[in-house]
Write an enzyme that holds these catalytic residues in place. Structure first.
Site, short mmCIF file in Angstrom:
data_model
loop_
_atom_site.label_atom_id
_atom_site.label_comp_id
_atom_site.label_asym_id
_atom_site.label_seq_id
_atom_site.Cartn_x
_atom_site.Cartn_y
_atom_site.Cartn_z
N ASN A 10 0.86 -1.18 0.00
CA ASN A 10 0.00 0.00 0.00
C ASN A 10 0.90 1.24 0.00
O ASN A 10 1.45 1.61 1.03
CB ASN A 10 -0.90 -0.03 1.25
CG ASN A 10 -1.76 1.21 1.36
OD1 ASN A 10 -1.85 2.00 0.42
ND2 ASN A 10 -2.41 1.38 2.50
N TRP A 11 1.01 1.85 -1.16
CA TRP A 11 1.93 3.00 -1.29
C TRP A 11 1.35 4.30 -0.75
O TRP A 11 2.06 5.31 -0.69
CB TRP A 11 2.32 3.20 -2.76
CG TRP A 11 3.32 2.21 -3.27
CD1 TRP A 11 3.90 1.19 -2.56
CD2 TRP A 11 3.86 2.14 -4.59
NE1 TRP A 11 4.76 0.49 -3.36
CE2 TRP A 11 4.76 1.05 -4.61
CE3 TRP A 11 3.67 2.88 -5.75
CZ2 TRP A 11 5.47 0.69 -5.76
CZ3 TRP A 11 4.37 2.53 -6.89
CH2 TRP A 11 5.27 1.45 -6.89
N LYS A 12 0.05 4.29 -0.44
CA LYS A 12 -0.61 5.51 0.06
C LYS A 12 -0.32 6.68 -0.90
O LYS A 12 -0.30 6.47 -2.11
CB LYS A 12 -0.17 5.81 1.49
CG LYS A 12 -0.34 4.56 2.37
CD LYS A 12 -0.17 4.79 3.82
CE LYS A 12 -0.31 3.46 4.55
NZ LYS A 12 -0.36 3.58 5.98
N HIS A 62 -9.66 0.85 4.59
CA HIS A 62 -8.34 1.08 5.20
C HIS A 62 -8.45 2.08 6.35
O HIS A 62 -9.25 3.02 6.28
CB HIS A 62 -7.33 1.58 4.15
CG HIS A 62 -5.95 1.60 4.71
ND1 HIS A 62 -5.47 2.68 5.42
CD2 HIS A 62 -4.96 0.67 4.70
CE1 HIS A 62 -4.24 2.40 5.83
NE2 HIS A 62 -3.91 1.19 5.40
N GLU A 101 -5.48 -5.02 10.59
CA GLU A 101 -4.45 -4.00 10.80
C GLU A 101 -4.82 -3.18 12.03
O GLU A 101 -5.65 -2.26 11.93
CB GLU A 101 -4.37 -3.07 9.60
CG GLU A 101 -4.04 -3.77 8.29
CD GLU A 101 -3.53 -2.78 7.25
OE1 GLU A 101 -2.34 -2.84 6.93
OE2 GLU A 101 -4.31 -1.93 6.80
N SER A 159 3.27 -1.92 10.54
CA SER A 159 4.70 -1.87 10.84
C SER A 159 5.45 -3.16 10.50
O SER A 159 6.39 -3.54 11.20
CB SER A 159 4.92 -1.48 12.31
OG SER A 159 4.45 -0.16 12.53
#
Ligand code: PGA
Length: 254
Positions: free
Chosen positions: A8-10, A98, A170, A213
């Site tokens: 997930n590159w955001k 998300h 998450e 993380s």
């Protein structure tokens, strides 16, 4: 089941950076024949066409996904993107629910659910993200929150679409903080999510990822925990060497 590793590159990377990353990733994957792992990249919308073109040169070594989708085919939804637009730019996948969208942008479980059902109905595979805040965990609400996030999202999903669904657990307090959930927390929470999913028609096919993380140094440990079928990675997916290391670790755990 194949392990799934999602990146997930955001809101990171321009077109040139995305192309260079993908070329390096493709050569790294070719060199090590990492075929027993399914890899999906979730870049910003703006780089999807460039990545689609790059994949035509490198060969289809990874899949692409959108970071979000709106539950409508088209219309007056300024700033939003439809399932067909994602499919048109080479995406097979999309993220829903998300924590950045739930907690920074204010999306609720009902909208996350509509997005999940609509995207599946229109042929995309979906990673539905769920997870509790630290306040919810400390108040003893973990199971209630996860149950609500699962059922609000999956209430309208027919059994035939469940094999294109993946759930990512998450914990919000572990995302981008450097704090990873303990082995015990991951084991007990994934086991709880597995049990809840197994109650739904077709739910036993749904893979469960861990996110929060994850780094090359902790990936092997997390991947060896029961009911962890893969990882969703933010920060460590931006650097191609770190991301390749995690894919190779998943290959060994597969
Ligand atoms: P992180 O992000 O790996 O940087 O914690 C994970 C995510 O947001 O999916």
């Amino acid at each position: 089941m194949k392990k799934l590793i999602g990146a997930n590159w955001k809101m990171h990377k321009n077109q040139a950076e995305a192309r260079a990353f993908l070329k390096d990733l493709a050569s790294g994957l070719k060199a090590t024949q990492a075929t027993s792992v399914e890899t999906v990249l979730f870049p910003p919308f703006t780089v999807l066409p460039a990545m689609q073109q790059t994949l035509e040169q490198t060969g289809p070594c990874v899949n692409l996904g959108g970071q979000d989708v709106y539950p409508a085919e088209d219309g007056a939804f300024t700033g939003e993107i439809s399932p067909d637009m994602l499919l048109d730019t080479g995406c097979k996948w999309v993220l829903t629910g998300h924590s950045d969208r739930r907690h920074r942008i204010g999306e609720d479980t009902i909208l996350a659910g509509k997005k999940t059902a609509f995207a599946l109905k229109h042929g995309l595979s979906v990673i539905l993200c769920i997870g509790e805040t630290i306040e919810q965990r400390e108040a003893g609400c973990l199971k209630d929150i996860l149950t609500m996030q699962i059922y609000d999202a999956l209430r309208d999903v027919p059994e035939k679409d469940m094999d294109r669904l993946v759930v990512a657990y998450e914990p919000v307090w572990a995302i981008g903080t450097g704090v990873v959930a303990s082995d015990k927390d991951i084991r007990t929470t994934h086991s709880f999510v597995r049990t809840e999913l197994d109650k739904l028609p077709g739910g036993s096919k749904v893979r469960i990822l861990y996110g929060g993380s994850v780094k090359p140094e902790n990936a092997a440990n997390i991947l060896n925990i029961n009911n962890v079928d893969g990882l969703l990675i933010g920060g460590s997916s931006l650097d191609v060497d770190s991301f390749l290391q995690i894919i190779h670790t998943a290959q060994q755990a597969a």
